[in-house]
Design a protein around this motif. Structure first.
Motif, mmCIF file in Angstrom:
data_model
loop_
_atom_site.group_PDB
_atom_site.id
_atom_site.type_symbol
_atom_site.label_atom_id
_atom_site.label_comp_id
_atom_site.label_asym_id
_atom_site.label_seq_id
_atom_site.Cartn_x
_atom_site.Cartn_y
_atom_site.Cartn_z
ATOM 1 N N LEU A 462 126.637 -22.060 3.266
ATOM 2 C CA LEU A 462 126.575 -23.519 3.181
ATOM 3 C C LEU A 462 125.194 -24.024 3.585
ATOM 4 O O LEU A 462 124.647 -24.946 2.972
ATOM 5 C CB LEU A 462 127.652 -24.135 4.079
ATOM 6 C CG LEU A 462 127.821 -25.657 4.011
ATOM 7 C CD1 LEU A 462 128.140 -26.114 2.590
ATOM 8 C CD2 LEU A 462 128.918 -26.115 4.967
ATOM 9 N N LYS A 465 122.485 -22.808 0.780
ATOM 10 C CA LYS A 465 122.500 -23.564 -0.483
ATOM 11 C C LYS A 465 121.763 -24.888 -0.353
ATOM 12 O O LYS A 465 121.313 -25.460 -1.340
ATOM 13 C CB LYS A 465 123.947 -23.798 -0.929
ATOM 14 C CG LYS A 465 124.592 -22.582 -1.558
ATOM 15 C CD LYS A 465 125.931 -22.900 -2.195
ATOM 16 C CE LYS A 465 127.017 -23.068 -1.185
ATOM 17 N NZ LYS A 465 128.361 -23.185 -1.812
ATOM 18 N N ASN A 467 122.706 -27.853 0.125
ATOM 19 C CA ASN A 467 123.307 -28.950 -0.637
ATOM 20 C C ASN A 467 123.801 -30.007 0.353
ATOM 21 O O ASN A 467 124.807 -29.814 1.036
ATOM 22 C CB ASN A 467 124.465 -28.412 -1.489
ATOM 23 C CG ASN A 467 125.066 -29.468 -2.401
ATOM 24 O OD1 ASN A 467 125.345 -30.583 -1.979
ATOM 25 N ND2 ASN A 467 125.263 -29.114 -3.657
ATOM 26 N N GLU A 470 127.583 -31.232 0.096
ATOM 27 C CA GLU A 470 128.568 -30.268 0.596
ATOM 28 C C GLU A 470 128.523 -30.193 2.119
ATOM 29 O O GLU A 470 129.561 -30.099 2.784
ATOM 30 C CB GLU A 470 128.298 -28.881 0.001
ATOM 31 C CG GLU A 470 128.651 -28.748 -1.467
ATOM 32 C CD GLU A 470 128.497 -27.321 -1.957
ATOM 33 O OE1 GLU A 470 128.633 -26.389 -1.139
ATOM 34 O OE2 GLU A 470 128.232 -27.132 -3.158
ATOM 35 N N GLN A 471 127.326 -30.230 2.673
ATOM 36 C CA GLN A 471 127.198 -30.142 4.128
ATOM 37 C C GLN A 471 127.800 -31.363 4.813
ATOM 38 O O GLN A 471 128.487 -31.237 5.836
ATOM 39 C CB GLN A 471 125.723 -29.984 4.504
ATOM 40 C CG GLN A 471 125.136 -28.636 4.093
ATOM 41 C CD GLN A 471 123.651 -28.532 4.369
ATOM 42 O OE1 GLN A 471 123.010 -29.496 4.796
ATOM 43 N NE2 GLN A 471 123.077 -27.361 4.129
ATOM 44 N N ASN A 473 130.222 -33.284 3.670
ATOM 45 C CA ASN A 473 131.678 -33.220 3.533
ATOM 46 C C ASN A 473 132.285 -32.300 4.584
ATOM 47 O O ASN A 473 133.304 -32.621 5.203
ATOM 48 C CB ASN A 473 132.062 -32.733 2.130
ATOM 49 C CG ASN A 473 131.785 -33.772 1.063
ATOM 50 O OD1 ASN A 473 131.657 -34.959 1.357
ATOM 51 N ND2 ASN A 473 131.678 -33.342 -0.180
ATOM 52 N N TRP A 474 131.665 -31.141 4.784
ATOM 53 C CA TRP A 474 132.211 -30.201 5.765
ATOM 54 C C TRP A 474 132.032 -30.735 7.181
ATOM 55 O O TRP A 474 132.909 -30.550 8.032
ATOM 56 C CB TRP A 474 131.543 -28.834 5.628
ATOM 57 C CG TRP A 474 132.247 -27.781 6.427
ATOM 58 C CD1 TRP A 474 133.434 -27.180 6.128
ATOM 59 C CD2 TRP A 474 131.827 -27.219 7.676
ATOM 60 N NE1 TRP A 474 133.774 -26.273 7.109
ATOM 61 C CE2 TRP A 474 132.808 -26.270 8.071
ATOM 62 C CE3 TRP A 474 130.717 -27.410 8.492
ATOM 63 C CZ2 TRP A 474 132.707 -25.531 9.239
ATOM 64 C CZ3 TRP A 474 130.616 -26.672 9.662
ATOM 65 C CH2 TRP A 474 131.604 -25.747 10.027
#
Length: 696
Positions: A462, A465, A467, A470-471, A473-474
């Protein structure tokens, strides 16, 4: 490919040649260890060496084993790696790519300490002095480098691909179609265009750019695809990866004659080929290494969990020189959706299964104490923190809970990069509490610490990447998870209540009078300043019941789980008017009884949750006339119950009266003492007289 593992103690004789060209630490016993993670090319061996993180090591019966089953020295050389399973070999190829990407992302972040990263230009595909490499990383880097260096080649091919298309084939048009003559000119309504044939240059470019798209989306590499081809994606590309790509490239292999096209074909074939072999330049020494990989791991976790910059002007380096790893503000454990508190974390980059030392636990408590003092200083200076966090409650001198947590890395047994697998650690100790006094959760000196494990592969990928979506969201997901699970754990040990003062109670005077009784147990976290949170340690049951009875005289108290809006459990604020009485209020149908503090059901009646009542002796009254029950709870009343059923039972071998209860009806917010002063148990009175006793 040679494989070493960070900080493992190798015998010098086993790795002397492999370590040539890199600094290593040797001890007096002839052991050597490497304190780097990354990649370098060993000129003397003619092969690349990967130094992998120590999270691959697991302690098994006192031995440190890679994957929990191989002695690290046995898999250093390629011949020793044959004992690895296919899944383990495939994992190592991909894992090296993720490590490389993580180091690059770390190095490119200007806020990080780049002095721990050592880099010299890596891998270019081409001719001249070459070596045969079988690392997936080499292949990916060679593909990316080819794309960067050969934009003019792509432009030339694309220009030729489209030359002459959509032009009319006049020979076939005149020979096969009929013309219409108008004003002496022939007009052809259906001209025949030149036919488009399969172009293998275009197909090779489509495959190449599809590979670039895949490694960009999967590993986070910059793609730079400057074409408008319809790329191979999703399930279709998976088909290529599982064998069809190799087959198709073999079918079109002999369609290429230029050096560039042949070089591109070989790179694409190497990507799909299981042997993963490609010639790469080795004109100079190559390496990308990071020293002290625990710093990179801290950066990974901080990016994925923490706030940057830190809230309220705080600095990671605290006043006493200690450096906190992670700190962020999020919803408080006690309040609903309005208030925030600080969450303080510490990354633990250990070999799998290592236990925490006492020093780590103590340091974490020190971090928390420093943060508390920082917050106090803000208010002492007359300022307001931008986060809105206020830890100390002026009304009760209670302190909000600051969750502290450790987060350490584990390795997923199935090498799954897609599952975070974050959970309470399975180590011997996973929860800690530091306290000065028992049963004082809302005390400045009561500090909580929880320990989580996270899948190292997930956070590595994670982060690598890079991104941002995405980071984020997590990050949101995991903060909610931390809050929810810590609340659950707290409620296993503490009972939480919401309470508000009765109309005639002066809270300030009450707290001052009963300061020692309520200190550290009561806190006002809610928007409504007249609603308090009460936390009682479940292990101190006897003292809790005494305190609840005392508080119940001046406060309305209801159980209230963490995160629950207290307005959902507390009764609505009443006006000064008395409750409406039923039509039979003048009849003698209210049966009085006494609930002692030592009775099993005392707590239930104190909280208005009584279900039944047993009177040890049957009174000499008209039992048929009983409609309501007036319990004197510890000698006090504040309401009555409907009676659903009356029956005879046995108590200590004698007949007793058992009364099943229905709804509870409050008659006021205060508890009023009537036992012996105004009433005895076993009497039959009216509701009107009940109200008279309550109000007089």
């Amino acid at each position: 490919m040679r494989i070493l593992i960070e900080e493992y103690q190798y015998d010098v004789a086993d790795v002397r040649d492999v370590l040539q060209g890199i600094d290593a630490l040797e001890n007096v016993e002839g052991k050597v260890s490497v304190h780097y993670v990354g990649y370098f090319y060993n000129v003397s061996q003619g092969d690349c060496v990967f130094i992998l993180p120590k999270v691959l090591l697991r302690d098994v019966d006192g031995q440190e084993l890679a994957f929990g089953k191989y002695r690290p020295e046995s898999i250093v050389m390629p011949e020793g790696q044959k004992q690895l399973t296919n899944d383990e070999r495939d994992f190592l190829y991909g894992f090296a790519v993720w490590i490389y990407r993580a180091i690059v992302v770390y190095k490119n972040d200007k806020t990080n300490d780049s002095t721990i990263v050592y880099q010299k230009k890596i891998t270019q595909a081409g001719f001249g002095s070459r070596r045969l490499s079988n690392t997936f990383l080499d292949i990916l880097l060679a593909l990316l480098q080819f794309n960067k260096d050969n934009q003019s080649f792509f432009f030339f091919v694309l220009k030729n691909l489209h030359a002459g298309y959509n032009k009319i084939n006049w020979t076939r048009t005149i020979g096969t179609t009929t013309a219409i003559v108008q004003d002496g000119n022939a007009v052809y309504l259906n001209p025949v265009n030149k036919k488009r044939t399969i172009n293998f240059d275009e197909e090779l470019l489509v495959i190449f750019f599809s590979i670039l798209n895949y490694i960009g989306e999967t590993y986070g590499f910059e793609k730079n695809i400057n074409c408008n081809f319809e790329l191979i994606r999703g399930k279709q590309f998976e088909k290529y990866r599982k064998g069809y790509g190799k087959v198709r490239l073999q079918q079109i292999k002999y369609k290429y004659f230029s050096d560039k096209a042949l070089q591109l074909w070989k790179l694409c074939y190497a990507f799909f080929d299981e042997s993963r072999q490609v010639f790469v330049n080795t004109n100079q020494k190559e390496y990308l290494l990071v020293k002290s990989f625990h710093i990179v791991f801290e950066a990974i976790i901080d990016t994925l969990i923490g706030d940057n910059p830190l809230p309220d002007g705080m600095d990671k380096k605290q006043e006493d020189g200690k450096i906190v790893d992670h700190l962020y503000t999020a919803k408080s454990l006690v309040e609903g959706d309005t208030g925030n508190t600080y969450y303080i974390g510490d990354s633990k980059y250990y070999k799998m299964g290592n236990e925490l030392g006492k020093e780590s636990v103590y340091k974490q408590y020190t971090y928390a104490r420093n943060v508390i003092q920082w917050n106090l200083d803000i208010f002492n200076d007359g300022r307001i923190p931008s986060s809105g966090v206020k830890l100390r409650d002026d009304e009760t001198e209670g302190y909000n809970i600051i969750p502290n947590f450790f987060i350490s890395a584990t390795m997923d047994g199935k090498f799954d990069y897609g599952n975070d697998d974050i959970k309470e650690t399975d180590r011997k100790s996973n929860r800690y509490m530091s306290k000065q006094f028992d049963n004082r959760l809302y005390d400045r000196d009561t500090l909580l610490l929880f320990h989580y494990d996270v899948n190292f592969l997930f956070v590595l990928s994670l982060y690598a990447k890079n991104n941002g979506g995405e980071q984020r969201n997590w990050k949101g997901k995991i903060r909610k998870k931390f809050r929810s699970e810590i609340q659950t754990w707290l409620q296993q040990d503490f009972q939480f209540y919401a309470m508000k003062p009765r109309p005639t109670v002066n809270v300030k005077e009450y707290v001052e009078t009963h300061f020692r009784q309520v200190l550290g147990k009561v806190y006002t976290p809610f928007e409504e300043q007249d609603i308090f949170s009460l936390a009682l340690d479940k292990s101190d049951k006897e003292k809790n019941e005494v305190l609840l009875a005392e508080l119940g005289k001046s406060f309305v108290i209801r159980e209230c789980e963490l995160g629950t809006d207290p307005k959902d459990v507390l009764p609505a604020k009443e006006s000064g008017a008395m409750p409406a009485m039923p039509g039979d209020a003048g009849e003698k149908n209210v049966f009085t009884c006494l609930v002692r503090k030592t009775d099993e059901n005392f707590k239930a009646f104190a909280e208005h949750r009584g279900k039944y009542y047993v009177m040890e002796r049957i009174p000499s009254i008209n039992l048929i006339g009983i409609k309501y029950l007036l319990p004197m709870v510890g000698g006090m009343i504040d309401g009555y119950y409907d009676v659903q059923r009356i029956g005879i039972t046995e108590y200590d071998g004698k007949a007793a009266l058992r009364i099943r209860l229905g709804d509870y009806h409050p008659i006021g917010e205060e508890w009023v003492q009537i036992y012996r002063v105004k009433m005895q148990p076993g009497e039959l009175i009216s509701l009107d007289y009940t109200m008279k006793m309550y109000t007089d």
